[in-house]
Design an enzyme around this catalytic site. Sequence first.
Site, short mmCIF file in Angstrom:
data_model
loop_
_atom_site.label_atom_id
_atom_site.label_comp_id
_atom_site.label_asym_id
_atom_site.label_seq_id
_atom_site.Cartn_x
_atom_site.Cartn_y
_atom_site.Cartn_z
N SER A 129 -4.85 5.72 15.79
CA SER A 129 -4.55 4.93 16.98
C SER A 129 -4.53 5.86 18.18
CB SER A 129 -3.17 4.28 16.84
OG SER A 129 -2.77 3.70 18.06
N ALA A 132 4.08 8.66 15.74
CA ALA A 132 4.17 9.83 14.85
C ALA A 132 3.38 9.58 13.56
CB ALA A 132 5.64 10.12 14.52
N TYR A 169 5.83 4.79 15.14
CA TYR A 169 4.42 4.38 14.98
C TYR A 169 3.51 5.51 15.45
CZ TYR A 169 0.05 1.81 15.62
OH TYR A 169 -1.28 1.40 15.55
N VAL A 199 0.81 -1.23 0.00
CA VAL A 199 0.00 0.00 0.00
C VAL A 199 0.84 1.28 0.00
CG1 VAL A 199 -2.09 -0.97 1.05
CG2 VAL A 199 -0.25 -0.13 2.53
#
Length: 248
Positions: A141, A157, A155, A63
């Site tokens: 998140s 950031a 992660y 992706v």
Amino acid sequence: MSLTGKTAIITGAAGGIGKATVALFAEQNANLVLVDYNQQGLEQLTKSLEQKNRKIVSYAIDVSHEPQVKRVVQSTIEEQGQIDILVNCAGICKMIPILDIKVTEWDHMLAVNLRSVFLFCRETFRHMKERKYGKIINIGSAAGKIGGLAAGAHYSASKAGVICLTKSLALQAAPYKINVNAVCPGPTQTEMTDAWGDKTNEDFAAKIPFKEYAQPLDVAEAILFLASDRSKYITGEILDVNGGLVMD
Ligand SMILES: NC(=O)c1ccc[n+]([C@@H]2O[C@H](COP(=O)([O-])OP(=O)(O)OC[C@H]3O[C@@H](n4cnc5c(N)ncnc54)[C@H](O)[C@@H]3O)[C@@H](O)[C@H]2O)c1
């Protein structure tokens, strides 16, 4: 919450939250375009859904790769005639102290978790704008709000980036009545958190007011709501599904 006649692209479809979302969307009769780099997972999922006579297409791609994202969006428009819903769910997570994060790891995390969301949003918005209809749901998140219980700084950031990208696109898409929202799960029981180990998961669960992790279906229900016309006046919303872990 019927999605009859709607075409939905779901990335990370072979993962825990992705699969639960696919199941709910299938129940609501959506035409499904499944994206993941786990080809075997996609094949199993497609087989289980085809038994129920669903219209379903899958793409095993990375992706974060621009030409591959463009190909998926273009092929979907050509084959299905439209894209009504986009769910950006593909992601990776690594528990690692900041002093150990190499630049290559930083770049990879940002590419998979943030660049991919930008690419799918840009390519589908181009199309949705013409139709003046569309629902985009990005998966952020709780770590993107508070820095993460366990996740690395890269992660957190990347997920903070997803939240602000969502708000920025929501503003630009509003004149076309396109809804752009994010769902922000707290720790959820999937392969991503299984990798953290039992002890860590027990310690983190104890910090959540509900004292347990979310199940993938809990997150998928919020995604379905934002994908349906039941939420037609909601945009730029960052919807927490976290058992009370973060309240803002
Ligand atoms: N599980 C949690 O506790 C939690 C909490 C907050 C947010 N999230 C977010 O929810 C989303 C789904 O996570 P999950 O828990 O279902 O994890 P998961 O690991 O079960 O699923 C992630 C999926 O993304 C796919 N993927 C990863 N990199 C890819 C790439 N480059 N190209 C294509 N596909 C790729 C994987 O193959 C996998 O199927 C992620 O964005 C994650 O960051 C999860």
